[in-house]
Design an enzyme around this catalytic site. Structure first.
Site, PDB file in Angstrom:
ATOM      1  N   THR A 130      -6.934  35.548  21.325  1.00 19.20           N
ATOM      2  CA  THR A 130      -5.790  34.603  21.123  1.00 19.20           C
ATOM      3  C   THR A 130      -4.945  34.072  22.718  1.00 19.20           C
ATOM      4  OG1 THR A 130      -4.689  35.822  19.291  1.00 19.20           O
ATOM      5  CG2 THR A 130      -3.177  34.459  19.961  1.00 19.20           C
ATOM      6  N   GLY A 133      -1.810  28.849  23.422  1.00 16.93           N
ATOM      7  CA  GLY A 133      -1.472  27.727  22.082  1.00 16.93           C
ATOM      8  C   GLY A 133      -2.354  27.579  21.011  1.00 16.93           C
ATOM      9  N   GLU A 248     -12.819  44.140   9.455  1.00 22.66           N
ATOM     10  CA  GLU A 248     -11.127  44.251  10.534  1.00 22.66           C
ATOM     11  C   GLU A 248     -10.206  43.311   9.413  1.00 22.66           C
ATOM     12  OE1 GLU A 248      -8.385  40.964  13.181  1.00 22.66           O
ATOM     13  OE2 GLU A 248     -10.827  40.533  13.345  1.00 22.66           O
ATOM     14  N   ASN A 372      -0.507  35.884   6.747  1.00 24.38           N
ATOM     15  CA  ASN A 372      -0.853  36.054   5.329  1.00 24.38           C
ATOM     16  C   ASN A 372      -1.380  34.513   4.502  1.00 24.38           C
ATOM     17  OD1 ASN A 372      -0.693  39.365   5.433  1.00 24.38           O
ATOM     18  ND2 ASN A 372       0.283  38.901   4.379  1.00 24.38           N
TER      19      ASN A 372
END
Length: 385
Positions: A130, A133, A248, A372
């Protein structure tokens, strides 16, 4: 309560023995330290080595790399038992993902070099994915790696990196071709000790999971050997990440189940002991109905994630099913935490009660690993054929 209490098809006697020994270990070595880790913002390195010595992190890894050659069900038990102990500080989930990256894509030399230390707890791993931006949109990763002789020169920054401060090994998601979109992504492994130009930022202050060190990472002309590329060639990073995502995401659902079981048990004990208007809280119909709803959700999730594990062991877990486990598991986890906290009344708002911490810790489960909303989109795509 246990992940394998209903004897799912993938579980054998060795899994049951492993679950029992892991629970005893976590009760003795993890549970008493949760408050300390929460206050200091990081898990003690000694704990990593303690659980490593007991084989907790090597269940699915071959003996030649330090494991004991079982399947991924052993990793699932570790994940569940951590949740069942009520801890979110220990970054085993990320450690497991990196171990599986190396096991699936690493060269023989890379496996022999890195896997034994990760299994033993002598090394801690992180995934630098991550960016400030860029969250779910991996195609727009800005961190890049340029070849410079037999090294890569890496520049960029990452954020929200679990195990970021503890990590000895960082799997960096970087562009080796800045004009190729997703096809330009590669996974490159950085050994942090003595790495010039590599810098860790502050330990980020979070709503929950305060015992888990979460860092900003900065790369300024960091030189990494080209031999640290995962896979036989550049540009395989997006495929490698997508291939490992089902584990994951299923893992997030399993973690949710562990927390749910822990929260229900804690709440039952509380309402059996607490009295109001001359009766136990447990004796009120609303309490019994709410707990019945929570228990039903727990058993539905248990069946679903065990089915997912059986599929994963057989190499048949698809993206949509893993996405269901992730979004519904984390959504259910948050619903159950809400109800359990409410049944604690004012004490549920006090941090000395585990339910208060779990309420805060649970929220991020709906965000990381793909939000989600992204999970629902992936499920919908599987229907629109």
């Amino acid at each position: 309560m246990s992940l394998i209490k209903n004897s799912p098809s993938w579980a054998v006697d060795e899994h049951k023995m492993f679950a029992d020994s892991t629970r005893r270990l976590f009760d003795a070595e993890m549970a008493p330290k949760i408050e300390k880790w929460t206050e200091q913002g990081i898990v003690d390195r000694d704990f990593w080595k303690t659980v490593g010595q007991q084989g907790v992190m090597g269940g699915s890894i071959a003996e030649e790399y330090g494991g004991f050659g079982g399947g991924i069900g052993f990793d699932a038990i570790t994940v569940y038992e951590q949740g069942r102990t009520g801890d979110t500080g220990w970054g085993y989930g990320i450690q497991s993902i990196v171990i599986h990256y190396l096991n699936a894509y690493g060269s023989e030399e890379q496996k022999k070099k890195w896997l034994p230390k990760l299994v033993s707890g002598d090394s801690v791993a992180a995934i630098a994915m991550t960016e400030p931006g860029t969250g779910s949109d991996l195609q727009n990763v800005q961190t890049y790696a340029e070849k410079d002789g037999n090294h890569y020169k890496i520049n960029g920054s990452k954020i929200f990196i679990t195990n970021g401060h503890a990590a000895d090994l960082v799997v960096i998601v970087a562009k080796t071709d800045r004009n190729a979109g997703a096809k330009g992504l590669s996974l490159i492994v950085l050994e942090t000790e003595g790495a010039e130009g590599f810098r860790r930022g502050r330990n980020l202050k979070k709503l929950g999971m305060k015992g888990s060190d979460t860092a900003e990472l900065f790369f300024e002309d960091v030189r990494v050997p080209t031999a640290n590329l995962l896979g036989p060639e550049e540009g395989q990073g997006f495929y490698q990440l997508m291939k490992q995502l089902p584990w994951e995401r299923l893992m997030i659902g399993i973690t949710a189940l562990g927390f749910i079981d822990f929260a229900i048990d804690e709440t039952v004990k509380y309402v059996q002991d607490r009295k109001a208007f001359g009766s136990r809280i447990m004796d009120f119909q609303n309490t019994r109905f709410k707990l019945a709803e929570c228990k039903t959700k727990a058993e539905l999730l248990r069946s679903f994630v065990n089915d997912g594990l059986a599929r994963l062991e057989a190499g048949e877990l698809d993206t949509a099913t893993a996405s269901m486990a992730k979004w519904w598991g984390s959504q259910t986890q948050n619903e159950v935490m809400h109800e359990c906290l409410q049944l604690h009344g004012g004490y549920g708002f006090m941090m000395e009660y585990p339910i208060a911490r779990l309420y805060a810790d649970s929220r991020v489960q709906m965000i990381y690993g793909g939000t989600n909303e992204i999970m629902k989109e992936l499920i919908a795509r599987s229907m629109d054929v």
